[in-house]
Write an enzyme that holds these catalytic residues in place. Structure first.
Site, PDB file in Angstrom:
ATOM      1  N   ARG A 100      -1.482   6.402  24.099  1.00 49.99           N
ATOM      2  CA  ARG A 100      -3.014   5.929  24.124  1.00 49.99           C
ATOM      3  C   ARG A 100      -3.300   7.336  25.711  1.00 49.99           C
ATOM      4  O   ARG A 100      -4.649   7.872  25.578  1.00 49.99           O
ATOM      5  CB  ARG A 100      -2.629   4.628  24.955  1.00 49.99           C
ATOM      6  CG  ARG A 100      -2.794   3.795  23.970  1.00 49.99           C
ATOM      7  CD  ARG A 100      -2.702   2.528  24.552  1.00 49.99           C
ATOM      8  NE  ARG A 100      -2.725   1.505  23.356  1.00 49.99           N
ATOM      9  CZ  ARG A 100      -2.321  -0.002  23.449  1.00 49.99           C
ATOM     10  NH1 ARG A 100      -3.706  -0.529  24.143  1.00 49.99           N
ATOM     11  NH2 ARG A 100      -2.476  -0.902  21.927  1.00 49.99           N
ATOM     12  N   GLU A 171      -9.031   2.392  14.758  1.00 47.79           N
ATOM     13  CA  GLU A 171     -10.250   1.467  16.222  1.00 47.79           C
ATOM     14  C   GLU A 171     -10.069   2.269  16.473  1.00 47.79           C
ATOM     15  O   GLU A 171      -9.460   2.863  17.387  1.00 47.79           O
ATOM     16  CB  GLU A 171      -9.285   0.604  15.908  1.00 47.79           C
ATOM     17  CG  GLU A 171      -9.974  -0.941  17.307  1.00 47.79           C
ATOM     18  CD  GLU A 171      -8.833  -1.801  17.692  1.00 47.79           C
ATOM     19  OE1 GLU A 171      -7.517  -1.713  17.977  1.00 47.79           O
ATOM     20  OE2 GLU A 171      -9.130  -2.848  17.292  1.00 47.79           O
TER      21      GLU A 171
END
Ligand SMILES: CC[C@H]1O[C@@H](n2cnc3c(N)ncnc32)[C@H](O)[C@@H]1O
Length: 483
Positions: A100, A171
């Site tokens: 991330r 997402e």
């Protein structure tokens, strides 16, 4: 490239793409033409968009867990366990924290150490390091539609790789994966990087492959007023639609008062459609996702199942297309596969018991829908005005001025002036609006609801209520009553 709310040309997209694919050696594995062929050869049963629209038509709520571990084999075993033993309708791959932050070197080490340790030493699936080949093993070895779920401010390479591998949903968004997840990444930067991700999906759509996009509705998951999360969701839906995305799932994180939560989902869908129509987008397939309670959980597993089941029933009664499932290990950390499957089974039990039931309207529900829509409209009108009709520019300015303001967000670009608290029935209200541009009527309405609670509790309406509410669910109640 100057930020503008406009669909990127293919030239603009492919020019940036060269740089993006150099971010890690596995970027070289991405071949869009090959990926389109691969997607078209996938069985329909693996298409996220199709399964969502089918559920919407049938009026059922699908259950999806979160799940991700470091190594491919164990990840496949985990996902199939959640399918077979949990009864999941849709499968995730929750991406690890290093990925991330684009720290792929750390992932490499984490993968090696996980192999040595014989267990996952990463808190999710490192999709970039596994590359198209590795992620495709997951697609080939599982039987349900797959979605990458993460919290990545710069998800361009991750999205390229995992969509090429056969994942059919992604997402995130330029606001929802920045403000709650990063400290000092500019809003302008992440809107631009997520325009890239949406343009990639637009490219797949133009080549006959439908990829679903799901902005992250809950944001910080901490007392986010429904109108603030709906405003962000609608803005990310517009950003996606402009880049050619057709399958859009807008989300909302459960706040806890059933009527307000149902009003939030109903308002979100209705108001998003209004804006899509106003902006002239055709063929948008809009669905909704309800996230079970995203705040602090009780450690006691029986109580945790109570929270999970309560969230499942709210999702069903709201008529959400999908519910994101929590686990009885939420208070502890990354769940075991058994705990994860148990959370899904509890959820599916409730969804089955409530199948065909949706809460009918009532004066209270209509009032909550009216208030949420009016508040959301105030916010969105101001964003549009600040951008002189350019939503993207307006979003950046709206954060600068605290018009968009997400409570308890780590981002230095978030004003943090607006503060929420629950009213006497647990509905999340605006304790202080900060610079959120509400009419006096709406400000007074929120104040009056909170004063009801102050009167009932015999204490002043202030930030102590907010603090008490933050810890309440973990302690076993919804509203943080004074001790
Ligand atoms: C958005 C935050 C949510 O994601 C959940 N989560 C994060 N990583 C994983 C993971 N690896 N497996 C299952 N659930 C996870 C976390 O428990 C929290 O409910």
């Amino acid at each position: 490239m100057k930020l503008k709310f406009k669909k990127w040309t293919e030239e603009e997209f492919f020019e940036m793409r060269e740089e993006v694919l150099k971010g890690w050696p596995t970027g070289a594995e991405v071949d869009l033409e090959e990926a389109v062929k691969y997607h078209k050869a996938l069985p329909e049963s693996k298409s996220f968009s199709k399964k969502l629209m089918d559920a919407k038509k049938r009026g059922i709520t699908l259950a999806q867990p979160r799940a991700g571990v470091a190594l491919i084999e164990q990840h496949i075993e985990l996902l199939n366990f959640l399918d077979k033993e949990g009864g999941a309708d849709l499968l995730p791959s929750t991406i690890d924290s290093y990925t991330r932050q684009n720290k792929y070197e750390n992932c490499e080490r984490g993968i090696e150490e996980s192999k040595k340790a014989g267990r996952s030493l990463l808190n999710g699936f490192p999709g970039v390091n596994h590359g198209v080949k590795g992620c495709r093993e997951v697609v080939e070895a599982t039987n349900l539609p797959l979605q990458l779920r993460h919290g990545t401010p710069d998800a361009r390479l991750l999205s390229e790789i995992m969509i090429a591998a056969g994942f059919t949903s992604n997402e995130g968004g330029g606001i929802s994966y920045n403000v709650p997840y990063a400290k000092n990444v500019s809003i302008e930067r992440t809107i631009r990087d997520w325009q890239y991700v949406d343009r990639l999906v637009g490219w797949y759509e133009e080549h006959g492959v439908s990829i679903n996009r799901e902005p992250f509705g809950p944001l910080t998951g901490t007392l986010v007023p429904p109108s603030m999360s709906n405003a962000v969701g609608i803005l990310e839906g517009l950003l996606a639609a402009e880049q050619g995305v057709k399958s859009i799932t807008l989300g909302y994180g459960q706040c806890g008062n059933l009527i307000q939560d149902i009003a939030a989902i109903r308002s979100l869908e209705e108001q998003a459609n209004e804006y899509f129509e106003k902006e002239g987008y055709k063929g948008i397939e809009l669905t909704t996702v309800f996230h079970q309670w995203m705040g602090g959980f009780p450690e006691d597993e029986a109580k945790a199942f109570g929270v999970i089941s309560n969230g499942a029933s709210a999702a069903a009664l709201a008529g959400a297309t999908k519910v994101i499932v929590k686990t009885p290990h939420e208070a502890i950390g990354v769940p075991t596969k058994e705990a994860n499957a148990a959370g899904i089974r509890a959820t599916k039990m409730v969804l089955n018991l409530l199948r065909g039931q949706q809460l009918s309207t009532s004066p209270e529900l209509e009032e909550d829908i009216r208030i949420i829509k009016a508040e959301t409209k105030c916010i969105l009108d101001k964003v549009y005005e600040l951008g002189n009709g350019d939503w993207a520019v307006g979003i950046v300015k709206a954060f600068e001025q605290g018009v968009l303001d997400v409570p308890f967000a780590p981002s230095i670009y978030n004003a943090g002036k607006m503060m929420p608290a629950r009213d006497n029935v647990g509905k999340v209200r605006y304790l202080s609006v900060g610079n959120v541009p509400f009419t006096q009527e709406l400000i007074d309405y929120n104040k009056a609801q909170l004063e009801e609670r102050g009167k009932y509790e015999g204490r002043p309406v202030n930030f102590q209520m907010t603090v008490d509410d933050i810890f309440a669910v973990g302690k076993g109640t919804l509203i943080g009553r004074p001790e």
